[in-house]
Design a protein around this motif. Structure first.
Motif, PDB file in Angstrom:
ATOM      1  N   TRP A 199      49.662  28.604  -5.796  1.00  0.00           N
ATOM      2  CA  TRP A 199      49.035  29.075  -4.529  1.00  0.00           C
ATOM      3  C   TRP A 199      48.950  28.079  -3.252  1.00  0.00           C
ATOM      4  O   TRP A 199      49.211  28.548  -2.399  1.00  0.00           O
ATOM      5  N   ALA A 200      48.888  26.969  -3.805  1.00  0.00           N
ATOM      6  CA  ALA A 200      48.788  25.667  -2.859  1.00  0.00           C
ATOM      7  C   ALA A 200      50.143  25.770  -2.193  1.00  0.00           C
ATOM      8  O   ALA A 200      50.385  25.436  -0.973  1.00  0.00           O
ATOM      9  N   HIS A 201      51.315  25.514  -3.307  1.00  0.00           N
ATOM     10  CA  HIS A 201      52.730  25.645  -2.830  1.00  0.00           C
ATOM     11  C   HIS A 201      52.916  26.605  -1.824  1.00  0.00           C
ATOM     12  O   HIS A 201      53.690  26.423  -0.804  1.00  0.00           O
ATOM     13  N   LYS A 202      52.391  28.001  -2.023  1.00  0.00           N
ATOM     14  CA  LYS A 202      52.821  29.202  -1.350  1.00  0.00           C
ATOM     15  C   LYS A 202      52.254  28.747   0.422  1.00  0.00           C
ATOM     16  O   LYS A 202      52.931  29.186   1.174  1.00  0.00           O
ATOM     17  N   TYR A 203      51.225  28.263   0.526  1.00  0.00           N
ATOM     18  CA  TYR A 203      50.716  28.004   1.725  1.00  0.00           C
ATOM     19  C   TYR A 203      50.701  26.689   2.315  1.00  0.00           C
ATOM     20  O   TYR A 203      50.012  26.106   3.281  1.00  0.00           O
ATOM     21  N   ASN A 204      51.619  25.756   1.522  1.00  0.00           N
ATOM     22  CA  ASN A 204      52.000  24.438   1.913  1.00  0.00           C
ATOM     23  C   ASN A 204      50.774  23.580   2.169  1.00  0.00           C
ATOM     24  O   ASN A 204      50.747  22.930   3.124  1.00  0.00           O
ATOM     25  N   ILE A 205      49.841  23.556   1.143  1.00  0.00           N
ATOM     26  CA  ILE A 205      48.600  22.763   1.276  1.00  0.00           C
ATOM     27  C   ILE A 205      48.495  21.678   0.204  1.00  0.00           C
ATOM     28  O   ILE A 205      47.524  21.480  -0.347  1.00  0.00           O
ATOM     29  N   SER A 206      49.650  21.555  -0.421  1.00  0.00           N
ATOM     30  CA  SER A 206      49.940  20.639  -1.504  1.00  0.00           C
ATOM     31  C   SER A 206      49.511  19.186  -1.128  1.00  0.00           C
ATOM     32  O   SER A 206      49.761  18.842  -0.039  1.00  0.00           O
ATOM     33  N   SER A 207      48.927  18.362  -1.962  1.00  0.00           N
ATOM     34  CA  SER A 207      48.420  16.829  -1.733  1.00  0.00           C
ATOM     35  C   SER A 207      49.426  16.229  -2.420  1.00  0.00           C
ATOM     36  O   SER A 207      49.523  15.017  -2.167  1.00  0.00           O
ATOM     37  N   ASN A 208      49.738  16.468  -3.562  1.00  0.00           N
ATOM     38  CA  ASN A 208      50.954  15.638  -4.189  1.00  0.00           C
ATOM     39  C   ASN A 208      51.936  16.210  -5.017  1.00  0.00           C
ATOM     40  O   ASN A 208      51.642  16.733  -6.293  1.00  0.00           O
ATOM     41  N   LEU A 209      52.873  16.414  -4.501  1.00  0.00           N
ATOM     42  CA  LEU A 209      53.896  17.444  -5.060  1.00  0.00           C
ATOM     43  C   LEU A 209      54.374  16.926  -6.674  1.00  0.00           C
ATOM     44  O   LEU A 209      54.751  17.599  -7.318  1.00  0.00           O
ATOM     45  N   LEU A 210      54.613  15.494  -6.640  1.00  0.00           N
ATOM     46  CA  LEU A 210      55.035  15.148  -7.951  1.00  0.00           C
ATOM     47  C   LEU A 210      54.129  15.347  -9.162  1.00  0.00           C
ATOM     48  O   LEU A 210      54.444  16.014  -9.834  1.00  0.00           O
ATOM     49  N   ILE A 211      52.842  15.201  -8.855  1.00  0.00           N
ATOM     50  CA  ILE A 211      51.901  15.395  -9.828  1.00  0.00           C
ATOM     51  C   ILE A 211      51.905  16.745 -10.061  1.00  0.00           C
ATOM     52  O   ILE A 211      51.657  17.436 -11.199  1.00  0.00           O
ATOM     53  N   GLU A 212      51.819  17.565  -9.132  1.00  0.00           N
ATOM     54  CA  GLU A 212      51.592  19.265  -9.062  1.00  0.00           C
ATOM     55  C   GLU A 212      52.628  19.751  -9.878  1.00  0.00           C
ATOM     56  O   GLU A 212      52.577  20.500 -10.636  1.00  0.00           O
TER      57      GLU A 212
END
Length: 280
Positions: A199-212
């Motif tokens: 959901w965070a990726h869909k709405y571009n609200i990620s905080s740390n892409l590597l960890i996620e």
């Protein structure tokens, strides 16, 4: 105290350790051997074996002792800890939680040595004749292969560590309590962080892409492993008798069709299960 027996046990553990350096999944052999052989004796025997193993490794290379403590030893420690405090926990949940600490330790080690890892990969790809021949036959350029390999390791080293640890625990439990395999369960609640990250990726609200991204892969393969267990159980229900055949077929399907097996494992995890205590 049987000195010869202690030395043989220590030598066996050291041998298994070096095997695990080439095939990391074989790290489960160390805690399995210690649980089923070494720890059957008194604490003094186990302590003597551990001291000799440590002395052998540190005399060869202090780095070997560090690697031993990071994975096989931490793996054994977490096994005993959870066997005391979480006997009624569903087996797959126990495996997942036990995998967290060794994964963190291995990830920190890999992160600290990332330059050395990239250098080794660079050397293997650009200097080993056999590797060059394989890439040439596949039509892969050396520079492209090197770049892609380094990117894969840098971006997914946490998942790589988790995958090695959870598969090692999977084989450890499978060898310790094989008769309970069909009873192993996993909670559906592990899907919550998976859905939240998507959901965070869909709405571009990620905080740390590597960890996620690493967490997504970890959760995906948790349910792939569970899906493999479901396929094993289905094969058992339709009358397949030989365990080796059931394991081989279920694992081949799981690896070949991982996305579908992930969905299967995730869906089945929603069933209501009465938790039974499984003693080891």
């Amino acid at each position: 105290m049987p000195i010869v027996s202690i030395l043989m046990s220590a030598a066996t553990i050291v041998l298994y350790f070096f095997l695990s350096l080439f095939l990391p999944f074989l790290a489960y052999l160390i805690p399995y051997y210690k649980i089923t052989r070494v720890n059957l004796y008194k604490k003094k025997y186990s302590l003597a074996v551990n001291i000799i193993v440590a002395l052998i490794l540190i005399s060869m290379n202090p780095g070997y002792l560090m690697l031993y403590l990071i994975f096989p030893y931490a793996m054994e420690f977490m096994f005993y800890l959870f066997n005391k405090i979480a006997k009624r926990m569903q087996v797959f949940n126990r495996i997942v939680l036990m995998s967290i600490v060794p994964t963190i330790l291995i990830s920190l080690y890999l992160y600290a040595n990332m330059d050395m890892i990239n250098y080794t990969m660079n050397y293997m790809i650009t200097n080993l004749p056999r590797m060059k021949d394989i890439m040439a036959q596949a039509g892969i350029e050396t520079a492209v292969a090197l770049q892609e390999s380094m990117a894969l390791v840098s971006n997914y080293y946490i998942f790589g560590a988790f995958f090695v640890v959870i598969v090692s625990y999977f084989f450890l439990f499978l060898n310790l309590i094989p008769s309970t395999y069909k009873l192993w369960k996993i909670s559906c609640y592990w899907l919550i962080p998976y859905m939240l990250i998507l959901w965070a990726h869909k709405y571009n609200i990620s905080s740390n892409l590597l960890i996620e991204n690493n967490i997504l892969e970890c959760i995906k393969w948790m349910y792939v492993l569970y899906g493999i267990k479901i396929i094993y159980s289905l094969l058992d229900r339709i009358g397949v008798k030989a365990n080796i055949i059931k394991h081989a077929i279920s694992m081949m399907i799981g690896l070949q069709y991982a996305p579908f097996v992930f969905i299967l494992g995730a869906l089945v995890s929603f069933e209501f299960i009465e938790v039974k205590e499984i003693k080891i």
